[in-house]
Motif scaffolding. Structure first.
Motif, PDB file in Angstrom:
ATOM      1  N   UNK A   1      -4.257   7.308   2.060  1.00 38.72           N
ATOM      2  CA  UNK A   1      -3.958   6.517   0.871  1.00 38.72           C
ATOM      3  C   UNK A   1      -3.640   7.416  -0.310  1.00 38.72           C
ATOM      4  N   UNK A   2      -2.652   7.004  -1.106  1.00 37.25           N
ATOM      5  CA  UNK A   2      -2.271   7.723  -2.312  1.00 37.25           C
ATOM      6  C   UNK A   2      -2.641   6.847  -3.508  1.00 37.25           C
ATOM      7  N   UNK A   3      -3.684   7.226  -4.227  1.00 41.52           N
ATOM      8  CA  UNK A   3      -4.112   6.466  -5.387  1.00 41.52           C
ATOM      9  C   UNK A   3      -3.434   6.929  -6.666  1.00 41.52           C
TER      10      UNK A   3
ATOM     11  N   UNK B   1       4.991   8.365   0.810  1.00 36.56           N
ATOM     12  CA  UNK B   1       5.427   9.443  -0.074  1.00 36.56           C
ATOM     13  C   UNK B   1       5.377  10.769   0.668  1.00 36.56           C
ATOM     14  N   UNK B   2       6.493  11.495   0.652  1.00 41.01           N
ATOM     15  CA  UNK B   2       6.556  12.820   1.271  1.00 41.01           C
ATOM     16  C   UNK B   2       6.280  13.878   0.212  1.00 41.01           C
ATOM     17  N   UNK B   3       5.483  14.889   0.527  1.00 37.49           N
ATOM     18  CA  UNK B   3       5.178  15.921  -0.469  1.00 37.49           C
ATOM     19  C   UNK B   3       6.409  16.745  -0.801  1.00 37.49           C
TER      20      UNK B   3
ATOM     21  N   UNK C   1       0.842  -1.189   0.000  1.00 37.71           N
ATOM     22  CA  UNK C   1       0.000   0.000   0.000  1.00 37.71           C
ATOM     23  C   UNK C   1       0.883   1.247   0.000  1.00 37.71           C
ATOM     24  N   UNK C   2       0.405   2.289  -0.704  1.00 34.90           N
ATOM     25  CA  UNK C   2       1.113   3.570  -0.794  1.00 34.90           C
ATOM     26  C   UNK C   2       0.312   4.605  -0.011  1.00 34.90           C
ATOM     27  N   UNK C   3       0.999   5.304   0.920  1.00 36.04           N
ATOM     28  CA  UNK C   3       0.348   6.333   1.720  1.00 36.04           C
ATOM     29  C   UNK C   3       1.227   7.576   1.777  1.00 36.04           C
ATOM     30  N   UNK C   4       0.611   8.700   2.253  1.00 40.41           N
ATOM     31  CA  UNK C   4       1.391   9.923   2.422  1.00 40.41           C
ATOM     32  C   UNK C   4       1.875  10.025   3.860  1.00 40.41           C
ATOM     33  N   UNK C   5       2.514  11.148   4.191  1.00 40.88           N
ATOM     34  CA  UNK C   5       3.094  11.305   5.523  1.00 40.88           C
ATOM     35  C   UNK C   5       2.033  11.336   6.613  1.00 40.88           C
ATOM     36  N   UNK C   6       0.791  11.685   6.272  1.00 39.55           N
ATOM     37  CA  UNK C   6      -0.295  11.718   7.247  1.00 39.55           C
ATOM     38  C   UNK C   6      -1.045  10.399   7.341  1.00 39.55           C
TER      39      UNK C   6
ATOM     40  N   UNK D   1      -4.891   3.027  -2.293  1.00 44.18           N
ATOM     41  CA  UNK D   1      -3.439   2.969  -2.235  1.00 44.18           C
ATOM     42  C   UNK D   1      -2.854   1.579  -2.394  1.00 44.18           C
ATOM     43  N   UNK D   2      -3.682   0.565  -2.645  1.00 46.04           N
ATOM     44  CA  UNK D   2      -3.192  -0.811  -2.733  1.00 46.04           C
ATOM     45  C   UNK D   2      -2.704  -1.139  -4.153  1.00 46.04           C
ATOM     46  N   UNK D   3      -1.742  -2.056  -4.232  1.00 49.96           N
ATOM     47  CA  UNK D   3      -1.256  -2.560  -5.514  1.00 49.96           C
ATOM     48  C   UNK D   3      -0.845  -4.020  -5.339  1.00 49.96           C
ATOM     49  N   UNK D   4      -0.787  -4.752  -6.452  1.00 54.09           N
ATOM     50  CA  UNK D   4      -0.405  -6.163  -6.404  1.00 54.09           C
ATOM     51  C   UNK D   4       0.161  -6.585  -7.749  1.00 54.09           C
ATOM     52  N   UNK D   5       1.271  -7.305  -7.717  1.00 51.71           N
ATOM     53  CA  UNK D   5       1.904  -7.847  -8.921  1.00 51.71           C
ATOM     54  C   UNK D   5       2.078  -9.348  -8.707  1.00 51.71           C
ATOM     55  N   UNK D   6       1.480 -10.156  -9.588  1.00 52.00           N
ATOM     56  CA  UNK D   6       1.517 -11.611  -9.441  1.00 52.00           C
ATOM     57  C   UNK D   6       2.579 -12.236 -10.348  1.00 52.00           C
ATOM     58  N   UNK D   7       3.128 -13.329  -9.876  1.00 48.50           N
ATOM     59  CA  UNK D   7       4.101 -14.080 -10.658  1.00 48.50           C
ATOM     60  C   UNK D   7       3.387 -14.935 -11.694  1.00 48.50           C
TER      61      UNK D   7
END
Length: 344
Positions: free
Chosen positions: A159-161, A230-232, A151-156, A183-189
């Motif tokens: 979620x960062x989409x 991720x920091x602004x 998951x990708x999020x900001x400093x607060x 903010x979620x992601x997934x890569x499968x083999x």
């Protein structure tokens, strides 16, 4: 005679037996043809373990009268919908039926052929149809990392989409994904591009943020999970300058026009050059003003003393603050001689 008579009787008996047999056959009803059943379509005959298959089949009543048709789905795949049904069909009438089956679990890297069977019974007759379905195991090899997610999020912590996520495994394979609204992601083999175990680098970036990067340890047959923050990016300030900053800029003092004749005998005032020296300038002006007032008073006293011994002399008044002066009227002072009697 006896022989001929016996032969005639034998021939008559044979004719009677043949006629009886013919009557017996005619009395037995003619058996009807078995009902017709045919598999019309399947959604797929090669599915993954746990995959779903939809099947459609058609049944026809071959009886001479209206009969009730009973249909059922069976075989090596588990039926979940339309597994059995009944329908009244007239002579020669047909009807289609739908069913859904699920493929059983098969070990990774293995394949299994399973039979899909449908059965119908109309009256005393039964019909069958079948189809072979190939079921294969998981595509991801056991020697690879099954997936990389996170998951990708900001400093607060929000979620960062729509952030771009790049993954690079220990074998140099590169993968790319985009985070969703949470903010979620997934890569499968996959078989064509497995994720190699070992050190896995995951980076995420988006406009307005600094790129974040983390390293995870991938284990064969398992999933790797990471978190990225991720920091602004700092933006130039648009707020007005502070009073301190304003005080550092030069300020030119405006002079008020003054009549030339009013400046006679008056010292010019000090000029303030910068607002940063305003405190010291005011202090200096105050000190100078005080000195001018003292000097003015002293000069006035000295003039008065001298005028006691001299004729009348015009005296210009002096302002204690060193301000502007206009022409003052001339004053006459009377002197007193030493004997104390006024002169006329």
């Amino acid at each position: 005679m006896t022989t001929r008579l016996g032969a005639r009787w034998a021939g008559a008996a044979g004719l009677i037996a043949l006629a009886g047999a013919t009557l017996a056959v005619s009395a037995t009803p003619v058996a009807a043809a078995p009902p017709a059943i045919r598999i019309e379509s399947v959604s797929s005959d090669n599915v993954k373990s746990g995959g779903t298959v939809r099947v459609r089949f058609r049944v026809t009543n071959n009886e001479r009268g209206t009969e009730r048709a009973f249909v059922a789905v069976s075989g090596g795949l588990r039926c979940t919908k339309g597994c059995s049904a009944t329908k009244d069909l007239g002579p020669g009438e047909s009807a289609s039926f739908d069913a859904t089956v699920v493929a059983p679990k098969v070990s990774a890297g293995e394949e299994s052929g399973l039979n899909l069977a449908v059965t119908v019974r109309i009256g005393l007759q039964t019909g069958f149809a079948h189809k072979m379905i190939l079921v294969r195991g998981s595509e991801a090899p056991s020697s690879a990392v099954t997936q990389v997610s996170g998951r990708v999020r900001d400093a607060d912590g929000k979620a960062v989409g729509n952030a771009t996520v790049a993954v690079r495994d220990s074998a140099g394979h590169s993968y790319q994904a985009t985070s969703d609204g949470s903010g979620k992601f997934s890569i499968r083999s996959s078989d064509s591009k497995p994720i190699a175990p070992g050190s896995i680098t995951v980076a995420a970036g988006k406009d307005g943020y600094r790129t974040a990067r983390v390293t995870a340890r991938g284990v064969a047959g398992s999933a790797a999970t990471v978190r990225l923050i991720l920091a602004p990016v700092a933006t130039p300030s648009t707020t007005p300058p502070s009073p301190t900053a304003e005080a550092s800029s030069p300020v030119v003092a405006e002079e008020e026009p003054v009549a030339e004749d009013s400046l006679a005998g008056v010292a010019p005032p000090a000029t303030v050059k910068t607002a940063g020296d305003e405190g010291g300038g005011l202090l200096l002006a105050t000190i100078v003003g005080g000195l001018l007032v003292a000097a003015g008073l002293g000069a006035l006293a000295l003039v008065l003393i001298r005028r006691r011994k001299s004729p009348v002399v015009p005296v210009a008044p002096v302002s204690p603050g060193g301000g502007r002066f206009a022409d003052a009227p001339t004053a006459l002072l009377r002197t007193v001689p030493p004997d104390g009697r006024p002169t006329r």
